[in-house]
Motif scaffolding. Structure first.
Motif, short mmCIF file in Angstrom:
data_model
loop_
_atom_site.label_atom_id
_atom_site.label_comp_id
_atom_site.label_asym_id
_atom_site.label_seq_id
_atom_site.Cartn_x
_atom_site.Cartn_y
_atom_site.Cartn_z
N THR A 92 2.04 6.79 9.07
CA THR A 92 3.14 6.42 8.17
C THR A 92 3.05 4.96 7.76
O THR A 92 3.18 4.62 6.58
CB THR A 92 4.49 6.70 8.85
OG1 THR A 92 4.59 8.10 9.13
CG2 THR A 92 5.65 6.29 7.95
N VAL A 93 2.83 4.08 8.73
CA VAL A 93 2.72 2.65 8.43
C VAL A 93 1.54 2.39 7.50
O VAL A 93 1.65 1.64 6.52
CB VAL A 93 2.58 1.83 9.73
CG1 VAL A 93 2.38 0.35 9.42
CG2 VAL A 93 3.82 2.01 10.61
N ALA A 94 0.40 3.02 7.78
CA ALA A 94 -0.81 2.78 6.98
C ALA A 94 -0.66 3.29 5.55
O ALA A 94 -1.16 2.66 4.61
CB ALA A 94 -2.01 3.44 7.65
N ARG A 95 0.05 4.40 5.37
CA ARG A 95 0.23 4.96 4.03
C ARG A 95 1.18 4.14 3.18
O ARG A 95 1.14 4.20 1.95
CB ARG A 95 0.78 6.39 4.12
CG ARG A 95 -0.18 7.44 4.59
CD ARG A 95 0.49 8.81 4.58
NE ARG A 95 0.83 9.24 3.21
CZ ARG A 95 1.55 10.33 2.93
NH1 ARG A 95 2.03 11.06 3.92
NH2 ARG A 95 1.81 10.64 1.70
N ALA A 96 2.03 3.37 3.85
CA ALA A 96 3.19 2.81 3.16
C ALA A 96 2.98 1.36 2.73
O ALA A 96 2.24 0.59 3.34
CB ALA A 96 4.42 2.88 4.08
N THR A 97 3.70 1.00 1.67
CA THR A 97 3.97 -0.40 1.36
C THR A 97 5.01 -0.86 2.37
O THR A 97 6.15 -0.40 2.35
CB THR A 97 4.50 -0.55 -0.08
OG1 THR A 97 3.50 -0.09 -0.99
CG2 THR A 97 4.85 -1.99 -0.39
N TYR A 98 4.58 -1.76 3.26
CA TYR A 98 5.37 -2.08 4.46
C TYR A 98 6.23 -3.32 4.23
O TYR A 98 5.71 -4.41 3.95
CB TYR A 98 4.44 -2.29 5.65
CG TYR A 98 5.14 -2.67 6.93
CD1 TYR A 98 5.69 -1.69 7.75
CD2 TYR A 98 5.24 -4.00 7.32
CE1 TYR A 98 6.35 -2.03 8.93
CE2 TYR A 98 5.89 -4.35 8.50
CZ TYR A 98 6.44 -3.36 9.30
OH TYR A 98 7.08 -3.70 10.46
N VAL A 99 7.56 -3.15 4.35
CA VAL A 99 8.52 -4.22 4.10
C VAL A 99 9.44 -4.36 5.31
O VAL A 99 10.24 -3.46 5.58
CB VAL A 99 9.35 -3.94 2.83
CG1 VAL A 99 10.42 -5.02 2.63
CG2 VAL A 99 8.44 -3.84 1.61
N PRO A 100 9.34 -5.45 6.08
CA PRO A 100 10.28 -5.69 7.17
C PRO A 100 11.49 -6.47 6.69
O PRO A 100 11.51 -7.01 5.58
CB PRO A 100 9.44 -6.53 8.14
CG PRO A 100 8.57 -7.34 7.22
CD PRO A 100 8.27 -6.47 6.02
N ASP A 101 12.50 -6.57 7.55
CA ASP A 101 13.66 -7.41 7.22
C ASP A 101 13.28 -8.88 7.27
O ASP A 101 13.66 -9.66 6.39
CB ASP A 101 14.86 -7.09 8.11
CG ASP A 101 14.52 -6.94 9.58
OD1 ASP A 101 13.42 -7.35 10.00
OD2 ASP A 101 15.36 -6.41 10.33
N LEU A 102 12.52 -9.29 8.28
CA LEU A 102 12.03 -10.66 8.41
C LEU A 102 10.56 -10.63 8.83
O LEU A 102 10.20 -9.92 9.78
CB LEU A 102 12.83 -11.44 9.46
CG LEU A 102 14.26 -11.83 9.13
CD1 LEU A 102 14.91 -12.47 10.37
CD2 LEU A 102 14.32 -12.79 7.95
N ARG A 103 9.73 -11.41 8.17
CA ARG A 103 8.31 -11.48 8.56
C ARG A 103 8.18 -11.96 10.01
O ARG A 103 7.34 -11.47 10.76
CB ARG A 103 7.56 -12.45 7.65
CG ARG A 103 7.27 -11.93 6.26
CD ARG A 103 6.51 -12.97 5.46
NE ARG A 103 6.30 -12.57 4.09
CZ ARG A 103 5.25 -11.88 3.66
NH1 ARG A 103 4.31 -11.52 4.52
NH2 ARG A 103 5.13 -11.55 2.38
N GLU A 104 8.98 -12.95 10.38
CA GLU A 104 8.87 -13.53 11.70
C GLU A 104 9.16 -12.50 12.79
O GLU A 104 8.64 -12.60 13.91
CB GLU A 104 9.82 -14.72 11.82
CG GLU A 104 9.63 -15.55 13.08
CD GLU A 104 10.56 -16.75 13.14
OE1 GLU A 104 10.62 -17.39 14.21
OE2 GLU A 104 11.24 -17.05 12.13
#
Length: 333
Positions: free
Chosen positions: A234-246
């Protein structure tokens, strides 16, 4: 409030002061400010005790909103429960505005965060939603999600049949889309335009191969480097957007474990949610793109939601005034 007085607001004081849609609007504004440079730090967590427990806190400043503050909460230590304290300060003067019992607003501000991520990344024509989980956070996610997309159908799965069926029945009565329980995560996820996970699971709650092209995933239930709700596929397929990079390197287990397995590298982090909301970075660029919003919780949504509630409480005459002694007077003889 005067500089040395603030409001103490109980969960009962703030319960019902805002709708899920109003929470979403406030939290979206908070993330826009973050995308344009507002300071925020991820959680810090201390563990200890006998029996063991956890003390957690995080903070943010939202200059345009005019507020700053954060969250501090405990879990464990023999209580068998969690307790939330939310201090809110004026971002211009530093004066305390309020102290909240943060329990009742928690699922609303967390649900609003999930909805902001869904709104920023899911297809505009999304009509089918899968919800994995059936607790209070899942309810908060669903109530907020239906304010940003016109879903026709919601499929919910959690391992205990009685829980998922009770959740589906209650939400079906409350919300416009048809909400029904299904017997597996595969049945929930297959063909869904959007998927929301809100669980306490330490291992993936669905198979990434079941995700349809163009699906969006919002993960809300884990913030631990060795735990995850979604698998490496799932992570690899996706455009991955977290709430905070840190936060990613600290406790985004879904990303860290996918990287450990060789499915992604450091460059797979596309942008923070605030950058997408503010238009600093693009969100979805293709209808067949899979997108993933990974949220472990920040003070951005906490401060944004708390300030909205504070203003409404003042207007309604709610809360009890408490006095804070300024540090300059603390040493007076």
């Amino acid at each position: 409030m005067t500089d040395d007085r603030a409001l103490f607001l109980t969960s009962d004081d703030v319960r019902g002061l805002a709708t899920p849609a109003e929470y979403v609007d406030a939290v979206r504004e908070g993330y826009r400010e973050r995308g344009e440079g507002a300071p925020a730090r991820p959680r810090t967590r201390l563990t200890g005790g006998d029996p063991p427990g956890m003390l957690t806190g995080y903070s943010a400043i939202l200059p345009e909103t005019g507020a700053m503050g954060g969250y501090m909460y405990t879990g464990g230590f023999g209580s068998g429960d969690a307790h939330f304290v939310l201090p809110l300060f004026d971002a211009e003067t530093g004066a305390p505005l309020a102290v909240f019992d943060g329990a009742s607003l928690n699922p609303f501000k967390t649900g609003a965060t999930g909805a902001v991520g869904l709104d920023a990344l899911a297809r505009e024509d999304a009509t089918e939603l899968a919800v994995i989980g059936s607790g209070s956070q899942a309810r908060g996610q669903l109530r907020a999600a239906v304010t940003v997309r016109e879903f026709d159908a919601v499929r919910v799965y959690s391992p205990t049949r009685e829980h998922r069926e009770a959740f589906a029945a209650a939400m079906d009565d409350e919300l416009d889309p048809t909400v029904r329980a299904v017997d597996s995560s595969s049945a929930a996820v297959a063909g869904a335009d959007a998927v929301v996970t809100a669980t306490t699971a330490a291992e993936p709650v669905f198979d990434g191969a079941d995700l349809a092209d163009g699906a969006h995933v919002t993960c809300m239930g884990q913030y631990h480097p060795e735990k995850r709700e979604v698998d490496a596929e799932t992570v690899a397929r996706a455009t991955y957007v977290p709430d905070l990079r840190e936060r990613v390197e600290r406790d985004a287990g879904a990303f860290l474990l996918a990287r450990e397995e060789g499915a992604v590298d450091d460059d797979h982090v596309h942008a923070e949610l605030g950058e997408v909301v503010a238009g600093v970075e693009p969100g979805r660029t293709d209808p067949d793109e899979v997108t993933l919003f990974d949220s472990g919780g920040t003070a951005i949504e906490t401060v944004a939601a708390a300030h909205m509630l504070y203003e409404r409480a003042v207007d309604a005459g709610l809360g009890r005034e408490i006095e804070f002694l300024p540090a300059s007077r603390a040493f007076e003889e």
